[in-house]
Write an enzyme that holds these catalytic residues in place. Structure first.
Site, mmCIF file in Angstrom:
data_model
loop_
_atom_site.group_PDB
_atom_site.id
_atom_site.type_symbol
_atom_site.label_atom_id
_atom_site.label_comp_id
_atom_site.label_asym_id
_atom_site.label_seq_id
_atom_site.Cartn_x
_atom_site.Cartn_y
_atom_site.Cartn_z
ATOM 1 N N HIS A 1 -39.848 39.242 -2.030
ATOM 2 C CA HIS A 1 -39.176 39.683 -0.815
ATOM 3 C C HIS A 1 -38.187 38.619 -0.346
ATOM 4 C CE1 HIS A 1 -42.533 42.525 -0.666
ATOM 5 N NE2 HIS A 1 -41.797 43.238 0.168
ATOM 6 N N LYS B 1 -39.113 37.408 5.348
ATOM 7 C CA LYS B 1 -40.378 38.123 5.529
ATOM 8 C C LYS B 1 -41.467 37.145 5.924
ATOM 9 C CE LYS B 1 -43.522 41.433 3.337
ATOM 10 N NZ LYS B 1 -43.506 42.318 4.521
#
Length: 209
Positions: A123, A127
């Site tokens: 990610h 995040k």
């Protein structure tokens, strides 16, 4: 529907909110620091942070508004009980990408045929939680204490591989989210099905398929 959208200016929120508006929904944008006012709305949507989501959801439920939540890294159980008490719905999914949910379903089927599996989730560096909610949900589905490897780098959106190993063979299932607008498909589905759900907590987009 009239929708209170917590986090509508964020990377994911802005992409999803635009798709909801294009689909004909009226979106009330609520950002960090704003009063969490969902009163008069048909539903609330949250794509914020693990710290902000519980307060936003509690406020919406106290105002009589059911919720659809894509924020991971928090435990919705207590607020699920509040939703049930009030006759409202709290729908929480670790991933609103239909392709990602199908990947998880395929992984559960493959797990019956391989002795071991590991998960790699990648990610964007912004995040907050690691492992991701999708990776943890996948590990629960396939069982066997699968190891999870988390990568956080700029340039990524949301990606996951489930690698199954057996004697003389490997099977890799991979899903790539290249644009956050893809999450809107799942949010639109959840909003359409929200009134049909039982009061209380419902987990996972797979439950709506």
């Amino acid at each position: 529907m009239k929708i209170a959208f917590f986090g509508a200016a964020g990377k994911t929120g802005s992409a999803v909110a635009a798709r909801l508006a294009a689909a004909g929904h009226e979106v009330r944008a609520i950002e960090v620091g704003d009063e969490p006012d969902a009163s008069g709305c048909d539903a609330a949507v949250d794509f914020t942070t693990p710290d902000a989501a519980p307060e936003n959801v509690r406020a919406a439920l106290e105002q009589g508004v059911s919720c659809v939540v894509g924020t991971t890294g928090w435990d919705p159980a207590e607020l699920g009980a509040l939703a049930e008490e009030k006759g409202l719905r709290l729908f929480v999914a670790p991933n609103f990408s239909i392709g990602a949910v199908l990947m998880m379903r395929f992984a559960r089927e493959a797990a019956a045929h391989f002795p071991r599996a590991e998960i790699v989730e990648l990610h964007n560096e912004a995040k907050k939680d690691a492992p991701s909610g999708t990776a943890k949900a996948t590990a629960e589905l396939i069982g066997g204490d699968a190891a999870i490897h988390s990568v956080r780098l700029p340039g990524l959106v949301a990606h996951q591989e489930v690698i199954f190993g057996g004697e003389g063979q490997l099977l890799t299932l991979r899903h790539d989210t290249t644009g956050r607008e893809s999450f809107a498909d799942g949010v639109l589905l959840a909003l359409a099905k929200l009134s049909e759900l039982p009061p209380g907590l419902t987990l996972g987009l797979d439950s709506l398929f």
